[in-house]
Scaffold this active site. Structure first.
Site, short mmCIF file in Angstrom:
data_model
loop_
_atom_site.label_atom_id
_atom_site.label_comp_id
_atom_site.label_asym_id
_atom_site.label_seq_id
_atom_site.Cartn_x
_atom_site.Cartn_y
_atom_site.Cartn_z
N ASP A 7 0.87 -1.18 0.00
CA ASP A 7 0.00 0.00 0.00
C ASP A 7 0.91 1.23 0.00
O ASP A 7 2.15 1.11 -0.15
CB ASP A 7 -1.00 -0.04 1.17
N HIS A 8 0.30 2.40 0.20
CA HIS A 8 1.07 3.65 0.15
C HIS A 8 2.18 3.68 1.20
O HIS A 8 3.25 4.23 0.96
CB HIS A 8 0.12 4.85 0.36
N CYS A 64 3.06 -3.16 4.06
CA CYS A 64 2.17 -2.04 4.44
C CYS A 64 2.87 -1.31 5.57
O CYS A 64 4.05 -1.57 5.84
CB CYS A 64 0.75 -2.52 4.78
N GLY A 65 2.18 -0.41 6.25
CA GLY A 65 2.85 0.40 7.27
C GLY A 65 3.50 -0.45 8.35
O GLY A 65 4.69 -0.32 8.65
N THR A 66 2.71 -1.31 8.95
CA THR A 66 3.23 -2.21 9.98
C THR A 66 3.60 -3.58 9.44
O THR A 66 4.34 -4.33 10.09
CB THR A 66 2.15 -2.46 11.06
N GLY A 67 3.01 -3.95 8.33
CA GLY A 67 3.11 -5.33 7.83
C GLY A 67 1.98 -6.20 8.35
O GLY A 67 1.79 -7.31 7.88
N GLY A 69 -1.57 -5.55 8.58
CA GLY A 69 -2.81 -5.61 7.81
C GLY A 69 -2.66 -6.45 6.55
O GLY A 69 -3.51 -7.30 6.25
N HIS A 97 11.67 -23.17 8.53
CA HIS A 97 10.70 -23.88 9.36
C HIS A 97 9.27 -23.78 8.86
O HIS A 97 8.48 -24.70 9.07
CB HIS A 97 10.74 -23.34 10.79
N ARG A 108 7.11 1.14 7.67
CA ARG A 108 7.39 2.26 8.58
C ARG A 108 8.39 1.92 9.66
O ARG A 108 8.82 2.80 10.40
CB ARG A 108 6.08 2.75 9.22
N ARG A 131 10.48 -32.64 10.20
CA ARG A 131 9.44 -32.44 11.21
C ARG A 131 8.55 -31.23 10.92
O ARG A 131 7.42 -31.14 11.43
CB ARG A 131 10.07 -32.32 12.60
N HIS A 132 9.05 -30.31 10.10
CA HIS A 132 8.27 -29.10 9.82
C HIS A 132 7.17 -29.34 8.78
O HIS A 132 6.21 -28.57 8.69
CB HIS A 132 9.20 -27.98 9.34
N ARG A 135 3.83 -30.05 10.34
CA ARG A 135 3.34 -28.86 11.05
C ARG A 135 2.72 -27.87 10.09
O ARG A 135 1.67 -27.29 10.38
CB ARG A 135 4.49 -28.21 11.83
C1 RB5 Z 1 -1.96 2.77 6.62
O1 RB5 Z 1 -1.93 3.99 7.32
C2 RB5 Z 1 -1.73 1.62 7.58
O2 RB5 Z 1 -2.83 1.45 8.41
C3 RB5 Z 1 -1.42 0.36 6.81
O3 RB5 Z 1 -0.33 0.56 5.98
C4 RB5 Z 1 -1.06 -0.84 7.65
O4 RB5 Z 1 -0.07 -0.55 8.58
C5 RB5 Z 1 -2.16 -1.59 8.23
O5 RB5 Z 1 -1.98 -2.65 8.86
#
Ligand code: RB5
Length: 141
Positions: A7-8, A64-67, A69, A97, A108, A131-132, A135
């Site tokens: 995403d952005h 994405c921002g955090t990875g 979502g 694994h 971010r 073993r993996h 799983r």
């Molecule tokens: C966008 O602002 C942010 O919410 C998205 O990139 C992501 O981090 C969501 O999980």
């Protein structure tokens, strides 16, 4: 083939990874997004999952921002094992694994240098099996 999607909030990190892949002559396809303009990570996560599932030898990178979502969207698809990684060790173990087929990064919280090192490790590391194997089969319900 390596498919990339973000995403952005992952756009800039994705552009940096494309430079690395071009230098390394690693074939890739960028599924978007195409700018830092606000967009929705599930649209790109689902598109990436469909591409990876259609080409079982391929792998993907989702950002994405955090990875978080984009991981949630990717992992809704049976057969996708998307691993959000924050270290080179994560990227290695996700392959060894978990037989992860998508590397997920935080746009971010991850520097371009770390992202490149994680991607290089992810692409160079094989699944250990053994073993993996049982799983990862138990993951699918
Ligand atoms: C966008 O602002 C942010 O919410 C998205 O990139 C992501 O981090 C969501 O999980």
């Amino acid at each position: 083939m390596l498919y990339l999607a973000s995403d952005h909030a992952g756009f800039e990190l994705k552009e940096g990874l494309k430079n690395f892949l071009t230098e390394q002559k690693i074939e890739f396809e960028d599924l978007g997004c195409d700018s830092a303009e606000s967009c929705d990570y599930p649209d790109f996560g689902h598109a990436l999952a469909e591409k990876v599932l259609a080409n079982p030898e391929s792998r993907g990178v989702g950002i994405c921002g955090t990875g978080l979502g984009i991981s949630m969207a990717l992992n809704r698809h049976v057969g996708i094992r998307a691993a959000r990684c924050m270290s080179v060790e994560d990227a290695e173990l996700a392959r060894r694994h978990n037989d992860a087929n998508v590397l997920v990064l935080s746009g971010r919280q991850t520097t371009p240098e770390l992202a490149t090192a994680m991607l290089a490790k992810f692409l160079a590391t094989d699944f250990e099996g053994g073993r993996h194997e049982g799983r990862i089969k138990k993951i699918e319900i």
